[in-house]
Scaffold this motif. Structure first.
Motif, short mmCIF file in Angstrom:
data_model
loop_
_atom_site.label_atom_id
_atom_site.label_comp_id
_atom_site.label_asym_id
_atom_site.label_seq_id
_atom_site.Cartn_x
_atom_site.Cartn_y
_atom_site.Cartn_z
N SER A 187 0.90 -1.13 -0.01
CA SER A 187 0.09 -0.03 0.03
C SER A 187 0.72 1.17 0.09
O SER A 187 0.16 2.35 -0.38
CB SER A 187 -1.00 0.04 1.48
OG SER A 187 -0.43 -0.24 2.41
N ALA A 188 2.18 1.29 0.23
CA ALA A 188 3.17 2.44 0.49
C ALA A 188 3.26 2.97 -0.94
O ALA A 188 3.63 4.07 -1.17
CB ALA A 188 4.32 2.03 1.00
N ILE A 189 3.12 2.23 -2.08
CA ILE A 189 3.22 2.70 -3.23
C ILE A 189 2.06 3.52 -4.01
O ILE A 189 0.98 2.76 -3.34
CB ILE A 189 3.77 1.65 -4.24
CG1 ILE A 189 3.07 0.64 -4.79
CG2 ILE A 189 5.18 0.97 -3.95
CD1 ILE A 189 3.22 -0.54 -5.78
N PRO A 190 2.08 4.46 -4.78
CA PRO A 190 0.84 5.07 -5.03
C PRO A 190 0.03 4.11 -6.09
O PRO A 190 0.74 2.99 -6.77
CB PRO A 190 1.41 6.03 -5.96
CG PRO A 190 2.79 5.74 -6.45
CD PRO A 190 3.25 4.86 -5.13
N PRO A 191 -1.21 4.24 -5.96
CA PRO A 191 -2.20 3.40 -6.97
C PRO A 191 -2.08 3.77 -8.26
O PRO A 191 -1.29 5.11 -8.68
CB PRO A 191 -3.64 4.10 -6.55
CG PRO A 191 -3.48 4.61 -5.17
CD PRO A 191 -2.14 4.98 -5.02
N GLY A 192 -1.82 2.52 -9.14
CA GLY A 192 -1.49 3.00 -10.46
C GLY A 192 -2.02 2.14 -11.64
O GLY A 192 -2.58 1.16 -11.05
N ASN A 193 -1.29 2.30 -12.89
CA ASN A 193 -2.05 1.34 -13.75
C ASN A 193 -0.53 1.00 -14.54
O ASN A 193 -0.29 1.22 -15.56
CB ASN A 193 -2.51 2.40 -15.07
CG ASN A 193 -4.05 3.09 -14.37
OD1 ASN A 193 -4.99 2.36 -14.68
ND2 ASN A 193 -3.70 4.10 -13.95
N TYR A 194 -0.03 0.09 -13.59
CA TYR A 194 1.55 -0.24 -14.16
C TYR A 194 1.30 -1.03 -15.07
O TYR A 194 0.98 -2.31 -15.07
CB TYR A 194 2.21 -0.68 -12.63
CG TYR A 194 2.36 0.23 -11.69
CD1 TYR A 194 2.64 1.57 -11.81
CD2 TYR A 194 1.42 0.09 -10.32
CE1 TYR A 194 2.48 2.62 -10.92
CE2 TYR A 194 1.59 1.09 -9.29
CZ TYR A 194 2.10 2.24 -9.69
OH TYR A 194 2.01 3.31 -8.59
N SER A 195 2.23 -0.77 -16.09
CA SER A 195 2.23 -1.82 -17.55
C SER A 195 3.56 -2.14 -17.99
O SER A 195 3.75 -2.82 -19.12
CB SER A 195 1.50 -0.52 -18.41
OG SER A 195 2.03 0.59 -18.68
N GLY A 196 4.69 -1.46 -17.27
CA GLY A 196 5.88 -1.92 -17.98
C GLY A 196 6.77 -1.78 -16.67
O GLY A 196 6.96 -0.71 -15.99
N ILE A 197 7.91 -2.43 -16.67
CA ILE A 197 9.00 -2.42 -15.58
C ILE A 197 10.27 -2.64 -16.30
O ILE A 197 10.71 -3.62 -17.19
CB ILE A 197 8.68 -3.34 -14.50
CG1 ILE A 197 9.74 -3.37 -13.21
CG2 ILE A 197 8.50 -4.59 -14.98
CD1 ILE A 197 9.31 -4.06 -12.08
N ALA A 198 11.52 -2.14 -15.90
CA ALA A 198 12.63 -2.30 -16.10
C ALA A 198 13.75 -2.18 -14.90
O ALA A 198 13.68 -1.28 -14.18
CB ALA A 198 13.08 -1.46 -17.16
N ASN A 199 14.63 -3.02 -15.04
CA ASN A 199 15.71 -3.38 -13.92
C ASN A 199 16.74 -2.23 -14.29
O ASN A 199 17.29 -2.27 -15.27
CB ASN A 199 16.47 -4.43 -13.87
CG ASN A 199 17.49 -4.88 -12.79
OD1 ASN A 199 17.81 -3.90 -12.22
ND2 ASN A 199 17.66 -6.23 -12.27
N ILE A 200 16.99 -1.16 -13.38
CA ILE A 200 17.96 -0.18 -13.71
C ILE A 200 19.08 -0.19 -12.66
O ILE A 200 19.98 0.64 -12.53
CB ILE A 200 17.45 1.28 -13.69
CG1 ILE A 200 16.73 1.52 -12.27
CG2 ILE A 200 16.40 1.54 -14.61
CD1 ILE A 200 16.10 2.96 -12.11
N GLY A 201 19.19 -1.39 -11.76
CA GLY A 201 20.14 -1.60 -10.94
C GLY A 201 20.00 -1.19 -9.55
O GLY A 201 19.29 -0.47 -9.16
#
Length: 318
Positions: free
Chosen positions: A38-52
């Protein structure tokens, strides 16, 4: 002439065998439980990338601003997500153009974002936050059904190439054929391969506002193979009983062989609200025993009516 024909047959058989070797079974595949935080904002999360450094760039396909979140994702020794925190939102000073996919080139520190509404890919410099270039995928733009264009994007560091694919068949194409594109890092299309999705459980003429099927994400494993996330989603008129089926296949681009890695189903029931529409997938860390973690994120439609949740889960490959 006969020698040339025989040589050609031997080469084709050799390529086929190589492809089969690349698509061999994993020793084990574990699908870990899905979690929400719940700590992350509500979203429409559609993609993710590892940036290190256990940080991940995450895009939302809705919202006023062009940009991406930076989520810090903690994973235990078993490969299960234990916590996610939002570190920042990187505002790229534009309007959100239906950002559906994101990938990262660690050598050049460039972020690539796939936008569905204009069917384009935009390259950004992480340090300056400036646009380097933008390119439209012309046939996607001209022939896609509404909201069925770019949904996926991945960077392959071995080939130094990008891959994307249309979510659902273009108008005029076979009802199950998609166009997998291989792009240079300057966003020029270099090659195109046919990819055939599984037959949907629901009829293809089911209203699009209640039914979506096709590819929601690609992921390069940096070993000449890609993971393909096929997703079929059906919303019942009463909402209860709605479901999503997710299947992950492993492929070699250009080889028609598809190897099923794993599959799972989520649904919306009176006793279970685990419905999750997974749209993002990226490499996570490798565990101490060498197993590879894959991280997935789901689109909750901004935690629709307080029922849906921003689910994340991992899959472990060995």
């Amino acid at each position: 002439m006969k020698k040339n024909i025989l040589f050609g047959i031997i080469i084709l058989l050799s390529l086929s065998i190589q492809g089969q070797k690349r698509l061999k079974d994993y020793d084990s595949v574990s699908i870990m439980p899905q979690h929400y935080f719940s700590a992350i904002p509500p979203g429409n999360y559609s993609g993710i990338a590892n940036i290190g450094n256990d940080d991940y760039a995450v895009v939302s396909d809705k919202g006023n601003n062009e940009g991406y979140y930076i989520f810090h994702i903690e994973i235990n020794n078993n490969g299960e997500i234990t916590n996610i925190t939002n570190k920042d939102f990187i505002n790229l000073n534009g309007s959100n153009l239906d950002e559906e996919a994101i990938t990262f080139n660690p050598e050049t520190h460039r972020i690539y974002v796939g936008n569905e509404e204009p069917s384009n890919i935009i390259e950004y410099d992480v340090n300056s936050k400036n646009i380097i270039r933008s390119a439209e995928i012309t046939d996607y733009k001209k022939h896609c059904s509404p909201n069925r264009s770019i949904e996926s994007l991945t960077y392959d560091k071995i080939r130094d190439k990008l891959f994307t694919i249309n979510e659902s068949p273009l108008i005029g194409d076979s009802c199950r054929m998609l166009r997998l594109k291989q792009l240079n890092t300057d966003l020029t299309v270099e090659k195109e391969f046919p990819y055939f999705i599984e037959k949907p459980l629901k009829p293809a003429d089911t209203p699009q506002d209640r039914h979506a099927y096709g590819v929601s994400e690609l992921l390069s494993l940096n070993d000449s193979t890609l993971l393909v996330l096929e997703r079929e989603l059906y919303i019942t008129p009463m909402k209860l009983g709605s479901w999503v089926i997710n299947r992950i296949f492993r492929i070699v681009p250009g080889n028609p062989t598809k190897h099923l890695v794993c599959f799972w189903r989520t649904s919306l029931q009176l006793t279970s609200f685990n419905f999750a529409n997974y749209e993002g997938m990226c490499l996570g860390p490798k565990l101490s025993d060498g197993r590879q973690v894959i991280i997935l994120c789901a689109d909750s439609q901004n935690r629709y009516k307080g029922v849906l949740r921003d689910y994340f889960r991992t899959i472990i490959l060995q």
